[in-house]
Write a protein that holds these residues in place. Structure first.
Motif, mmCIF file in Angstrom:
data_model
loop_
_atom_site.group_PDB
_atom_site.id
_atom_site.type_symbol
_atom_site.label_atom_id
_atom_site.label_comp_id
_atom_site.label_asym_id
_atom_site.label_seq_id
_atom_site.Cartn_x
_atom_site.Cartn_y
_atom_site.Cartn_z
ATOM 1 N N LYS A 126 63.454 134.641 31.339
ATOM 2 C CA LYS A 126 63.933 133.732 30.309
ATOM 3 C C LYS A 126 63.569 134.200 28.911
ATOM 4 O O LYS A 126 64.030 133.637 27.934
ATOM 5 C CB LYS A 126 63.362 132.331 30.540
ATOM 6 C CG LYS A 126 63.742 131.722 31.863
ATOM 7 C CD LYS A 126 65.239 131.483 31.963
ATOM 8 C CE LYS A 126 65.577 130.771 33.260
ATOM 9 N NZ LYS A 126 67.032 130.593 33.416
ATOM 10 N N ASN A 127 62.702 135.223 28.848
ATOM 11 C CA ASN A 127 62.322 135.767 27.546
ATOM 12 C C ASN A 127 61.826 134.685 26.607
ATOM 13 O O ASN A 127 62.290 134.568 25.471
ATOM 14 C CB ASN A 127 63.510 136.512 26.923
ATOM 15 C CG ASN A 127 63.928 137.699 27.752
ATOM 16 O OD1 ASN A 127 63.183 138.167 28.607
ATOM 17 N ND2 ASN A 127 65.120 138.184 27.527
ATOM 18 N N THR A 128 60.924 133.884 27.059
ATOM 19 C CA THR A 128 60.303 132.849 26.240
ATOM 20 C C THR A 128 58.837 133.183 26.086
ATOM 21 O O THR A 128 58.138 133.422 27.062
ATOM 22 C CB THR A 128 60.448 131.462 26.891
ATOM 23 O OG1 THR A 128 61.829 131.179 27.085
ATOM 24 C CG2 THR A 128 59.822 130.397 26.001
ATOM 25 N N LEU A 129 58.379 133.198 24.852
ATOM 26 C CA LEU A 129 57.024 133.618 24.553
ATOM 27 C C LEU A 129 56.259 132.487 23.890
ATOM 28 O O LEU A 129 56.756 131.869 22.953
ATOM 29 C CB LEU A 129 57.071 134.825 23.611
ATOM 30 C CG LEU A 129 55.778 135.585 23.401
ATOM 31 C CD1 LEU A 129 55.426 136.373 24.635
ATOM 32 C CD2 LEU A 129 55.905 136.509 22.206
ATOM 33 N N ASP A 130 55.059 132.234 24.366
ATOM 34 C CA ASP A 130 54.211 131.195 23.795
ATOM 35 C C ASP A 130 52.987 131.804 23.135
ATOM 36 O O ASP A 130 52.557 132.915 23.487
ATOM 37 C CB ASP A 130 53.746 130.221 24.885
ATOM 38 C CG ASP A 130 54.888 129.397 25.444
ATOM 39 O OD1 ASP A 130 54.785 128.962 26.602
ATOM 40 O OD2 ASP A 130 55.880 129.196 24.719
ATOM 41 N N ARG A 168 50.261 124.933 20.052
ATOM 42 C CA ARG A 168 50.954 125.867 20.931
ATOM 43 C C ARG A 168 52.328 126.158 20.343
ATOM 44 O O ARG A 168 53.157 125.256 20.228
ATOM 45 C CB ARG A 168 51.101 125.307 22.344
ATOM 46 C CG ARG A 168 51.656 126.304 23.352
ATOM 47 C CD ARG A 168 51.671 125.704 24.748
ATOM 48 N NE ARG A 168 52.091 126.647 25.767
ATOM 49 C CZ ARG A 168 51.254 127.458 26.406
ATOM 50 N NH1 ARG A 168 49.961 127.427 26.138
ATOM 51 N NH2 ARG A 168 51.715 128.302 27.329
ATOM 52 N N LEU A 169 52.539 127.391 19.983
ATOM 53 C CA LEU A 169 53.827 127.817 19.451
ATOM 54 C C LEU A 169 54.681 128.386 20.582
ATOM 55 O O LEU A 169 54.161 128.976 21.522
ATOM 56 C CB LEU A 169 53.645 128.888 18.375
ATOM 57 C CG LEU A 169 52.725 128.551 17.208
ATOM 58 C CD1 LEU A 169 52.744 129.682 16.193
ATOM 59 C CD2 LEU A 169 53.099 127.242 16.565
ATOM 60 N N SER A 170 55.967 128.207 20.454
ATOM 61 C CA SER A 170 56.903 128.760 21.427
ATOM 62 C C SER A 170 57.998 129.527 20.707
ATOM 63 O O SER A 170 58.394 129.168 19.596
ATOM 64 C CB SER A 170 57.532 127.663 22.284
ATOM 65 O OG SER A 170 56.580 127.047 23.109
ATOM 66 N N CYS A 171 58.479 130.560 21.348
ATOM 67 C CA CYS A 171 59.576 131.365 20.816
ATOM 68 C C CYS A 171 60.645 131.461 21.900
ATOM 69 O O CYS A 171 60.441 132.115 22.922
ATOM 70 C CB CYS A 171 59.086 132.756 20.430
ATOM 71 S SG CYS A 171 60.379 133.867 19.855
ATOM 72 N N ALA A 172 61.746 130.790 21.660
ATOM 73 C CA ALA A 172 62.860 130.834 22.601
ATOM 74 C C ALA A 172 63.852 131.887 22.158
ATOM 75 O O ALA A 172 64.183 131.973 20.976
ATOM 76 C CB ALA A 172 63.539 129.473 22.671
ATOM 77 N N THR A 232 69.469 140.023 27.522
ATOM 78 C CA THR A 232 68.802 139.907 28.823
ATOM 79 C C THR A 232 68.091 141.203 29.168
ATOM 80 O O THR A 232 68.126 141.668 30.285
ATOM 81 C CB THR A 232 69.805 139.542 29.933
ATOM 82 O OG1 THR A 232 70.856 140.526 29.940
ATOM 83 C CG2 THR A 232 70.384 138.169 29.721
ATOM 84 N N TYR A 233 67.455 141.806 28.188
ATOM 85 C CA TYR A 233 66.741 143.040 28.442
ATOM 86 C C TYR A 233 65.550 142.775 29.346
ATOM 87 O O TYR A 233 64.871 141.765 29.221
ATOM 88 C CB TYR A 233 66.264 143.652 27.126
ATOM 89 C CG TYR A 233 67.388 144.090 26.230
ATOM 90 C CD1 TYR A 233 67.729 143.357 25.101
ATOM 91 C CD2 TYR A 233 68.125 145.237 26.511
ATOM 92 C CE1 TYR A 233 68.757 143.742 24.274
ATOM 93 C CE2 TYR A 233 69.158 145.631 25.687
ATOM 94 C CZ TYR A 233 69.476 144.879 24.575
ATOM 95 O OH TYR A 233 70.497 145.271 23.768
ATOM 96 N N ILE A 234 65.299 143.706 30.219
ATOM 97 C CA ILE A 234 64.152 143.578 31.096
ATOM 98 C C ILE A 234 62.892 144.072 30.403
ATOM 99 O O ILE A 234 61.822 143.485 30.524
ATOM 100 C CB ILE A 234 64.390 144.368 32.389
ATOM 101 C CG1 ILE A 234 65.574 143.780 33.168
ATOM 102 C CG2 ILE A 234 63.128 144.364 33.251
ATOM 103 C CD1 ILE A 234 65.945 144.562 34.396
#
Length: 132
Positions: free
Chosen positions: A78-82, A19-23, A28-30
């Motif tokens: 939070k703009n976090t993508l897995d 599982r990769l995560s991208c923080a 803070t774009y919607i």
């Protein structure tokens, strides 16, 4: 300044999962497109999965990963993508990058492109190695 940081890479045997995560930070774009890309030695960078933040979050998968990988946003704010990667194959071995393209591109039916040239901000990458 936009900053993206990938994590979760490693070595795994064929058939395994990672599982990769991208923080992300610095914005803070919607509305935005976020994507996962990979690049193996001697090959071009390949877009494998994208996510669009509008509406329910439309997703796109390359044929090479469809049915095995799942892209998801933990929390749009939070703009976090897995990227959940299952049934890994040796040909999945590559450096994996996340990237973001901010802006409004249409309603929730829009599919973010997998063209790396359209993404402005990139992380440093995380290595995934799958052994047979």
């Amino acid at each position: 300044q936009v900053r993206l940081t990938e994590s979760g890479g490693g070595s795994v045997q064929a058939g395994g999962s990672l599982r990769l995560s991208c923080a992300t930070s610095g914005y803070t774009y919607i509305f935005y497109c976020m994507g996962w890309f990979r690049q193996a030695p001697g090959k071009e960078r390949e877009g494998i999965a994208t996510f669009y933040s509008a509406g329910g979050g439309s997703t796109y998968y390359a044929d090479s990963v469809k049915g095995r990988f799942t892209i998801s946003s933990r929390d749009n704010a939070k703009n976090t993508l897995d990227l959940q990667m299952n049934s890994l194959k040796p040909e999945d071995t590559a450096m994996y990058y996340c990237a973001v393209r901010t802006g409004w591109f249409g309603d929730s039916a829009y599919l973010c492109p997998a063209n790396a040239n359209l993404y402005a901000d990139w992380g440093q990458g995380t290595q995934v190695t799958v052994s047979s």
